[in-house]
Write a protein that holds these residues in place. Structure first.
Motif, PDB file in Angstrom:
ATOM      1  N   ALA A 519      24.674 -38.254 -12.264  1.00  0.00           N
ATOM      2  CA  ALA A 519      25.886 -37.851 -12.973  1.00  0.00           C
ATOM      3  C   ALA A 519      26.858 -37.145 -12.036  1.00  0.00           C
ATOM      4  O   ALA A 519      28.069 -37.380 -12.073  1.00  0.00           O
ATOM      5  CB  ALA A 519      25.522 -36.938 -14.140  1.00  0.00           C
ATOM      6  N   LEU A 524      30.287 -37.263 -13.422  1.00  0.00           N
ATOM      7  CA  LEU A 524      29.974 -37.161 -14.845  1.00  0.00           C
ATOM      8  C   LEU A 524      29.072 -35.972 -15.163  1.00  0.00           C
ATOM      9  O   LEU A 524      28.437 -35.931 -16.223  1.00  0.00           O
ATOM     10  CB  LEU A 524      29.296 -38.455 -15.323  1.00  0.00           C
ATOM     11  N   SER A 525      29.013 -35.015 -14.258  1.00  0.00           N
ATOM     12  CA  SER A 525      28.187 -33.837 -14.505  1.00  0.00           C
ATOM     13  C   SER A 525      28.807 -32.975 -15.599  1.00  0.00           C
ATOM     14  O   SER A 525      29.982 -33.117 -15.961  1.00  0.00           O
ATOM     15  CB  SER A 525      28.032 -33.010 -13.235  1.00  0.00           C
TER      16      SER A 525
END
Length: 535
Positions: A519, A524-525
């Motif tokens: 991620a 996309l963390s």
């Protein structure tokens, strides 16, 4: 007006001093060492793993301000002998007592003065002045050694090392070489102190003769001008810089004095030649080696003021169990304490058949710090030093190995993965069942499948050796590889998964470490998404 006429003694002038040590072969039964009771460590270079574990930062902090003692090689020579480590523990317990510490500090201060005097002797230009500074260095040395023995005699010592040193000093002070050194020193100083001469200055002419009782006009001149004194007044006298070296006029005056008293100056020359190697090797060795203990204790004290604890580890020559409570990375603690930032402590254990700790969890959660701490503890224990933990039970490793990520080097003509494989193969070829391995983010440059496969093969090799290891990885499955493998996970705050606690706890892997890595790679963390939404 009468020409100026003054008197002086040779003991009053032409000196100030300092230089390097010269070894002398002693006829007294030598005392081995306060560090190495049964071995000669030889020359040691910085170990390969030192910088991976930040041990170089620890040594930098510990030895700061003590460059003159060249302490670094001592930190490159750990021992796998429990008896030697306990020998050092006993020295440390003695030195931590106020009376013993005061005695050793006073000895170190006076030996620094001896070196300062001898170094000055070596730097001076005029030979007679150099000789007088050397005489002062020897006199200071004799008094320093006698003082050390007297002060140690008033201390109740429990360590064999310091008791042995005290016995050595007792014999040394009775030895022919020391008694002759003291007698020669006293004789030379008395010869110089008996010298009196007068300097007669008329214009540019300076006449130096033996002093034969001529009048000193100082008192007479002061009486004449006393009547004009009207109280305190501004001092208009020029303040000259006090320099150890003589100028050419003073040197010429001294040469004239030497011609008037050739026997005294000849004895001074003979003294310097005869006692060039006056410093006993055992005294010099203790002066240097004891600084190893003092430096570490001083660094400990700076850390302990924040509430962090050190302990003497409990060592076993047979068991391979490790149990540590409230430990911390000493290199990191040194920085955080100075910044008044709290230091997180962690505990861990490997008992019975357990041999490997696999650490997983979120990035920047303290995993690498934990791995470094895991390697620092047994290494510092092997140096015979208190370890940064509330309590510790462990074994002394025969060797410590580290496997951290490296940048690619064109000179090797190898890619990152290829280089990692070559290095891990070399480590496994050298390691034994008594070794400690610190493997941090190994094989992170490859795919998940390859990292899982290679990591499993490496851990299996470690388990076959019986070595103890910590393995930091994003591959959670490795934590369940074998019953000898223990899983520890980096914790996050329950109320906010993005907040790291930096605590590493013993529990099964949660399976999200690799997902978080992916991620983060693609933006996309949790943190990244929250920032985007906030916009």
């Amino acid at each position: 007006m009468k020409p100026a006429c003054t008197t002086a003694t040779a003991a009053d002038g032409f000196y100030r001093q300092k230089n390097r040590y010269f070894a002398v072969v002693s006829t007294v039964r030598p005392f081995p060492s306060v560090l190495f009771p049964g071995r000669n460590p030889g020359e040691n270079a910085e170990p390969e793993f030192f910088r991976d574990l930040n041990l170089d930062q620890i040594v930098d902090a510990v030895t700061a301000g003590r460059d003159e003692y060249d302490l670094r090689p001592f930190f490159y020579a750990p021992s796998a002998d429990c008896a030697e480590v306990r020998y050092r523990h006993e020295v440390l317990r003695d030195v931590r007592r106020e009376d013993v510490r005061a005695c050793v500090d006073e000895f170190a201060r006076r030996m620094r003065e001896v070196r300062k005097q001898q170094e000055t002797s070596g730097k001076l230009h005029y030979e007679k002045q150099k000789q007088r500074w050397f005489l002062d260095a020897v006199e200071s040395y004799c008094a320093t050694v006698a003082s050390l023995r007297a002060q140690l005699g008033e201390c109740e010592l429990s360590s064999p090392a310091l008791r042995g040193l005290r016995e050595f000093l007792s014999g040394y002070l009775r030895s022919e070489e020391y008694l002759a050194l003291v007698a020669d020193t006293r004789r030379c100083r008395e010869d110089l102190a008996r010298i009196k001469y007068r300097v007669h200055i008329r214009g540019l002419r300076v006449d130096v003769r033996r002093y034969t009782g001529e009048s000193d006009y100082t008192d007479e001149v002061e009486k004449v001008f006393a009547r004009f004194k009207q109280g305190a007044a501004r001092d208009y006298r020029v303040q000259f810089r006090e320099d150890a070296d003589m100028d050419h006029v003073q040197a010429q005056v001294l040469d004239c004095v030497a011609k008037l008293f050739p026997d005294a100056f000849q004895r001074l020359r003979d003294f310097c030649a005869r006692h060039r190697g006056y410093l006993d090797p055992t005294v010099a060795r203790f002066d240097r080696e004891v600084q190893f203990y003092l430096a570490y204790l001083d660094h400990m004290r700076r850390i302990e003021v924040s509430g962090l604890a050190f302990c003497y580890p409990e060592l076993s020559p047979d068991s391979r169990d490790i149990e540590v409570a409230d430990a911390f990375d000493l290199a990191l603690a040194g920085k955080l304490v100075s910044e008044r930032v709290p230091v997180v402590r962690n505990s861990f254990r490997l008992t019975g058949d357990e041999r490997v700790i696999v650490v997983s969890g979120p990035n920047n959660g303290g995993k690498t710090t934990f791995a470094r701490m895991f390697g620092q503890l047994p290494y510092l224990a092997g140096l015979g030093l208190p370890v940064p933990a509330a309590s510790a039970r462990m074994f002394l490793p025969d060797r410590v190995f580290s496997h951290f990520e490296r940048e690619e080097h064109l000179a090797t003509l190898r890619g990152k993965l290829d280089d990692e494989l070559v290095r891990i193969r070399e480590i496994l070829a050298k390691a034994t069942g008594g070794s400690i391995l610190v493997l941090n983010e190994s094989f992170a440059s490859t795919t998940l499948h390859d990292a899982r496969f290679i990591g499993a093969r490496v851990l299996e090799a470690v388990l076959r050796l019986g070595a103890c290891a910590v393995y930091v990885t994003f591959v959670d499955e490795l934590a369940a590889l074998d019953e000898a493998v223990v899983s520890m996970v980096g914790a996050v705050a329950p109320e906010d998964p993005a907040e790291r606690t930096y605590e590493i706890t013993r529990r099964p892997a949660d399976g999200i470490a690799y997902a978080e890595a992916i991620a983060a790679k693609y933006g996309l963390s949790y943190d990244t998404l929250r920032r985007r939404i906030a916009r």
